[in-house]
Design a protein around this motif. Structure first.
Motif, PDB file in Angstrom:
ATOM      1  N   SER A  38       1.121   4.018  -2.788  1.00 21.28           N
ATOM      2  CA  SER A  38       0.968   5.470  -2.682  1.00 21.28           C
ATOM      3  C   SER A  38       2.107   6.297  -3.114  1.00 21.28           C
ATOM      4  O   SER A  38       1.671   7.468  -3.424  1.00 21.28           O
ATOM      5  CB  SER A  38       0.764   5.780  -0.948  1.00 21.28           C
ATOM      6  OG  SER A  38      -0.305   5.291  -0.559  1.00 21.28           O
ATOM      7  N   ASP A  96       0.597  -1.167   0.035  1.00 26.94           N
ATOM      8  CA  ASP A  96      -0.074   0.044   0.021  1.00 26.94           C
ATOM      9  C   ASP A  96       0.885   1.117  -0.108  1.00 26.94           C
ATOM     10  O   ASP A  96       0.638   2.157  -0.502  1.00 26.94           O
ATOM     11  CB  ASP A  96      -0.982   0.026   1.185  1.00 26.94           C
ATOM     12  CG  ASP A  96      -2.079  -0.821   0.933  1.00 26.94           C
ATOM     13  OD1 ASP A  96      -2.392  -1.617  -0.020  1.00 26.94           O
ATOM     14  OD2 ASP A  96      -2.719  -1.263   2.022  1.00 26.94           O
ATOM     15  N   SER A  97       1.911   1.255   0.775  1.00 26.06           N
ATOM     16  CA  SER A  97       2.689   2.476   0.842  1.00 26.06           C
ATOM     17  C   SER A  97       3.327   2.632  -0.491  1.00 26.06           C
ATOM     18  O   SER A  97       3.571   3.726  -1.079  1.00 26.06           O
ATOM     19  CB  SER A  97       3.927   2.346   2.007  1.00 26.06           C
ATOM     20  OG  SER A  97       3.224   2.032   3.028  1.00 26.06           O
TER      21      SER A  97
END
Length: 189
Positions: free
Chosen positions: A111, A107-108
């Motif tokens: 992003s 997810d990071s």
């Protein structure tokens, strides 16, 4: 000036897009490049990189100049791995934590890939972003190594995973330190 974000045709001399507010490069871009060169010199990093992010060179300092990070939940991973090695932690707890961290790291990274930043900020942030990507890649390799343990129960995979995690932590620490140095120089502290 055409906005690189929304393609709106702005009047000459504006500092940001009249349509979406995207900031345009200014005369301070030269100052930012000088700051980046100064950061490179102070941290002993190579300064010969191309415009493409993949070409940015990173070298982890060997002399302990990185600020220590309190990685919180990643410290938990280390404790769980050591607990499985020692036989004091259920393997299921480690596997669940690996799954959670891998999802968080992915997810990071997503992003990071979706960030839209101005050209002048992008130029200054090349190395911190590259260091963060390297950290995420090393965490991925760490998780893959730790998962091998569940296939063959060889504790050497756990030990190797711990060593790989240290490298990932170093890159993450480097990323934070580069951001700190960049901000310090930009703000004149």
């Amino acid at each position: 000036m055409i906005c690189p974000q929304c393609n709106y045709d702005n009047k000459d001399g504006v500092s940001s897009c009249e349509e979406c507010g995207f900031p345009f490069p200014t005369d301070s871009d030269a100052n930012l490049k000088e700051l980046l060169a100064q950061i490179d010199e102070e941290l002993g990093l190579e300064d010969d990189y191309e415009e493409e992010e993949e070409e940015v060179e990173l070298v982890l300092p060997q002399d302990g100049t990185l600020l220590p990070l309190r990685l919180g939940s990643l410290a938990q991973l280390k404790e769980l791995v050591q607990g499985v090695i020692d036989g004091t932690t259920p393997e299921e707890d480690l596997l669940e934590t690996i799954d959670d961290f891998q999802e968080e790291i992915n997810d990071s990274l997503d992003s990071l890939d979706q960030m839209v930043i101005s050209p002048q900020v992008q130029d200054v942030m090349k190395k911190p972003v590259k260091a963060a990507r390297m950290a995420f890649e090393h965490y991925d390799q760490t998780f893959a190594e730790l998962r091998l343990y569940f296939a063959d129960k060889d504790k050497e995979h756990l030990k190797a995973g711990l060593q790989m995690e240290e490298i990932a932590n170093s890159y993450l620490s480097l990323s934070f330190n580069l951001v700190r140095e960049t901000m310090t120089n930009m703000l004149g502290f």
